[in-house]
Write an enzyme that holds these catalytic residues in place. Structure first.
Site, short mmCIF file in Angstrom:
data_model
loop_
_atom_site.label_atom_id
_atom_site.label_comp_id
_atom_site.label_asym_id
_atom_site.label_seq_id
_atom_site.Cartn_x
_atom_site.Cartn_y
_atom_site.Cartn_z
N ASP A 82 0.72 -1.17 0.04
CA ASP A 82 0.01 -0.11 -0.06
C ASP A 82 0.69 1.29 -0.04
O ASP A 82 0.46 2.22 -0.75
CB ASP A 82 -1.00 0.12 1.22
CG ASP A 82 -1.91 -1.12 1.06
OD1 ASP A 82 -2.24 -1.61 -0.13
OD2 ASP A 82 -2.66 -1.24 2.23
N GLU B 125 3.89 1.83 -1.01
CA GLU B 125 4.53 1.62 -2.61
C GLU B 125 3.48 2.29 -3.54
O GLU B 125 3.92 3.37 -4.29
CB GLU B 125 5.11 0.51 -3.02
CG GLU B 125 5.65 0.74 -4.36
CD GLU B 125 6.06 -0.44 -4.62
OE1 GLU B 125 6.73 -0.65 -6.12
OE2 GLU B 125 6.07 -1.87 -4.25
N SER C 24 -33.87 -7.32 -20.20
CA SER C 24 -34.06 -8.03 -18.91
C SER C 24 -34.46 -9.47 -19.03
O SER C 24 -34.62 -9.98 -20.40
CB SER C 24 -35.35 -7.37 -18.10
OG SER C 24 -36.46 -7.39 -19.16
N LYS D 280 -26.76 -14.48 -10.07
CA LYS D 280 -27.22 -13.16 -10.48
C LYS D 280 -27.15 -12.08 -9.41
O LYS D 280 -27.58 -12.12 -8.51
CB LYS D 280 -28.84 -13.29 -10.53
CG LYS D 280 -29.69 -12.13 -11.12
CD LYS D 280 -31.18 -12.29 -11.45
CE LYS D 280 -31.79 -11.49 -12.08
NZ LYS D 280 -31.68 -10.15 -11.39
N GLU E 204 -22.62 -5.81 -13.74
CA GLU E 204 -23.58 -5.37 -12.72
C GLU E 204 -22.42 -4.64 -11.65
O GLU E 204 -21.75 -5.33 -11.18
CB GLU E 204 -24.26 -6.43 -12.23
CG GLU E 204 -25.39 -6.33 -11.35
CD GLU E 204 -26.67 -6.12 -12.06
OE1 GLU E 204 -27.74 -5.91 -11.58
OE2 GLU E 204 -26.74 -6.14 -13.38
N LYS F 248 -28.35 -19.28 -19.06
CA LYS F 248 -28.20 -18.96 -20.55
C LYS F 248 -27.75 -20.06 -21.51
O LYS F 248 -27.05 -20.90 -21.12
CB LYS F 248 -27.17 -17.71 -20.40
CG LYS F 248 -27.31 -16.66 -19.57
CD LYS F 248 -26.32 -15.57 -19.54
CE LYS F 248 -26.52 -14.20 -18.90
NZ LYS F 248 -25.08 -13.62 -18.67
#
Length: 657
Positions: free
Chosen positions: A31, A33, A80, A111, A167, A282
């Site tokens: 962090d 650096e 949708s 989802k 999303e 899908k």
């Protein structure tokens, strides 16, 4: 290495670090650096602004605030999905699809419960991003999307034009921290991470979105110019190779595997860092998708299985009333521990008295409970057949449980509110308001100092500020007595403020800056205002009946009377010094829009009001003038439609001269 090369090198190093940290969850850069490289880049960009890129990691903290969001038409509609709510309905979907595609193979994905967006890249550079909207027209939220560290600003080996869909979500840990902060500040809580993400992404000020630490998962390739694929899985692998944070997905060859994967995702839903409200099924073949096409509402080749909310019974053991920083009494149910949505629940929200009365909730009842939005536990109903014979209806107390002051019901809602001017539960919020710039303007009394003074019992009321000593303050800073003297000087100077600032600082409900100025000018002194009746107050323009009642109720409260007397003894000014020698804007209403460069909105408002004018936040037929700065948007458009005179800043200055 010249500055241009170093800037480019730093951008590459920092973007690689962002990808490792926010996408791969496997950082290799410390962090410290990262911070040092980022600072070096900032310094170089300031020294050589002509080499700075709009896609620089330094821009991810938020850019210039917008006046409104522009509308964007999606090249490929963001459709949708058809919802299904049982495994039988999934089977019906599969049976119907296999009539056209007998050998169908599916991709099953969690989802994400967030906000759908499209990201567009030209020649590997992120150029724009828009919300889904109605699927065809969305809103341009590019600047807010730039603050999401997991979105790559540049891509390697990308086509000329690439559009992906993802999303946006707020991780659960971020949501819990945000709600804790809002509760401490007396702000309304977000119901769930989805609402918080949507509200954050639609902030006109990108710095707010940056603070909310949103994230994104990419789940679809919308368009890739000149590149062809045969399956959905291939597109996700392609996007993964280009360093997008891609949704986890599972290949399923038959209905049995689909159902099994839906169940597995459901069992693991609370192990994800983000909220999910279902699983998406899908068709994997892209050519078969084209053949099946879409209905008027959704594609025929996909469906979204929605998980039912988990509901369990438990016993309501007690009702605890908390007083928030705004004085609202909030009842909380203490219930027998029950495992719900992945965590052990011991408390549930009861909202307000109306909620308790409508559901007839009583201590000792057996109740059905669920997590609203999978986050906040709430009681759905009482199991009346299990109620104890001697149970009694529950009513919130009529006196504040913290300070004992009278409790009143909000005239515009169901909340009950403590009226105590010095209620300890509201102390830090009241003092923060009292010392703020537009109130008594006491520089140096920041939140941290106020909290220390409260913890050390040095202040128990805003009036106590004027009785602080060097001994009370010097231990709060490393510089000790020097800083204490500086703060005491600021406190002393505030005593000379106009009466209007003191009235506003008191925090009387519905009395804002404008009303405070009107009251100070009308009554002239604090004593006259303290003794004003509701009838006298309602005769004043801009003071309605409810506001008048709030003012009278506040000044008749014993705690308020004590506070006012201590202000008097401390030497705080009780007289109005508002004079209006020039009334050139009497009866006129102004609207300010766009980015003003010659003065701030506060300065412009103060000038207008000093000449008797009024400043409104919206354009209407009653508007006299619209003052338009750079990037003026919808307000300017409406002014032109209504035929209202629009002033440039230069013309406005001429009117003031």
């Amino acid at each position: 290495m010249n500055p241009e090369q170093r800037i480019y090198e730093l951008m590459q190093l920092l973007e690689r670090a962002n990808h490792e940290y926010y996408v791969l969850d496997a950082p290799t850069m410390a962090d410290f650096e990262y911070d040092m490289l980022l600072r070096e880049l900032e310094d170089l960009e300031q020294a050589y602004p002509h080499f700075a890129s709009p896609l620089s990691p330094t821009k991810r903290v938020g850019g210039k605030a917008l006046d409104h969001f522009e509308k964007v038409e999606h090249l490929v509609p963001l459709e949708s999905l058809q919802d299904v709510f049982s495994e039988d309905e999934v089977a019906e979907f599969d049976e119907k699809l296999r009539q056209s595609v007998p050998n169908a193979i599916y991709s099953v994905e969690p989802k994400v419960d967030g906000l759908s967006v499209a990201l567009e890249y030209i020649d590997g550079r992120f150029v724009s991003g828009a919300t889904r909207g109605d699927g065809r027209i969305g809103e341009d939220v590019t600047e807010n999307l730039k603050t999401i560290r997991s979105i790559p600003m540049t891509l390697e080996n990308a086509p000329h034009r690439l559009i992906v869909r993802g999303e946006v979500f707020m991780p659960r840990t971020v949501f819990e921290r945000l709600n804790a902060e809002r509760e401490q500040q007396g702000q309304a809580l977000f119901a769930n991470p989805r609402n918080a993400a949507a509200g954050s992404l639609r902030q006109l000020d990108p710095t707010v979105a940056a603070q909310r630490k949103l994230d994104i998962l990419i789940f679809n390739l919308q368009y890739a110019e000149g590149v062809e694929f045969s399956t959905h899985a291939q597109t996700l692998e392609y996007l993964n190779e280009r360093k997008f944070k891609v949704i986890p997905y599972f290949r399923c060859e038959n209905l049995h595997e689909v159902i099994d994967k839906i169940r597995q995702i459901g069992k693991a839903r609370y192990d994800y860092a983000f909220d999910i409200d279902g699983a998406v099924v899908k068709l994997n073949s892209l050519s078969n998708r084209n053949v099946l096409g879409s209905t008027a509402k959704f594609p025929r080749w996909a469906c979204a299985y929605k998980y039912p909310p988990e509901i369990k019974e438990t016993v309501l053991q007690d009702i605890v009333v908390q007083v928030g920083r705004t004085g609202v009494l909030t009842p909380k149910a203490v219930v027998s521990p029950v495992r719900l949505a992945g965590t052990t629940v011991t408390n549930a929200t009861l909202h307000n008295q109306d909620f308790i009365t409508d559901k007839d909730i009583r201590i000792g009842d057996t109740v059905k409970i669920r997590k609203a939005g999978e986050i906040i536990p709430e009681i759905l109903e009482v199991v009346k057949e299990k109620r104890q014979i001697d149970s009694q209806p529950y009513h919130l107390p009529s006196a504040c449980p913290v300070c004992g002051a009278k409790v009143v019901r909000d005239e515009d809602g169901a909340a009950l509110r403590c009226t105590g001017a010095q209620c300890p539960a509201q102390l830090s919020r009241n003092i923060a308001h009292f010392v703020s710039r537009n109130a008594m303007d006491i520089e140096g009394l920041g939140d941290a100092i106020v909290e220390q003074l409260i913890a050390n019992e040095k202040i128990q009321s805003p009036s106590d500020i004027y009785y602080l000593t060097i001994d009370d303050l010097k231990s709060l800073w490393k510089s000790g007595e020097k800083a204490a003297k500086k703060l005491l000087s600021a406190i002393e100077a505030s005593k000379d403020n106009d009466l209007s600032k003191l009235i506003f600082a008191l925090g009387i409900r519905q009395v804002g800056e404008k009303a405070a100025k009107v009251l100070a000018k009308t009554f002239g002194t604090m004593d006259a205002l303290c003794n004003a009746s509701v009838q006298e107050l309602t005769e004043i323009r801009d003071i309605g009946a409810i506001t008048a009642e709030n003012i009278v109720a506040w000044f008749t409260d014993p705690q308020a009377k004590q506070m006012i007397e201590r202000f008097r003894q401390a030497g705080v000014n009780f007289e109005s010094r508002i004079t209006q020698e020039d009334s050139r804007f009497n009866g006129m209403t102004f609207v300010l829009t766009g980015a003003l460069s010659l003065f701030t909105r506060e300065e412009a408002t103060e000038k207008i009001e000093s000449f008797g004018g009024k400043v409104s936040g919206s354009v209407s037929k009653k508007t006299t003038y619209v003052v338009a700065g750079e990037n003026a948007g919808s307000k300017l458009k409406k002014a032109n439609e209504l035929g209202i005179t629009v002033l440039s800043e230069e013309n406005f200055l001429k009117m003031l001269a």
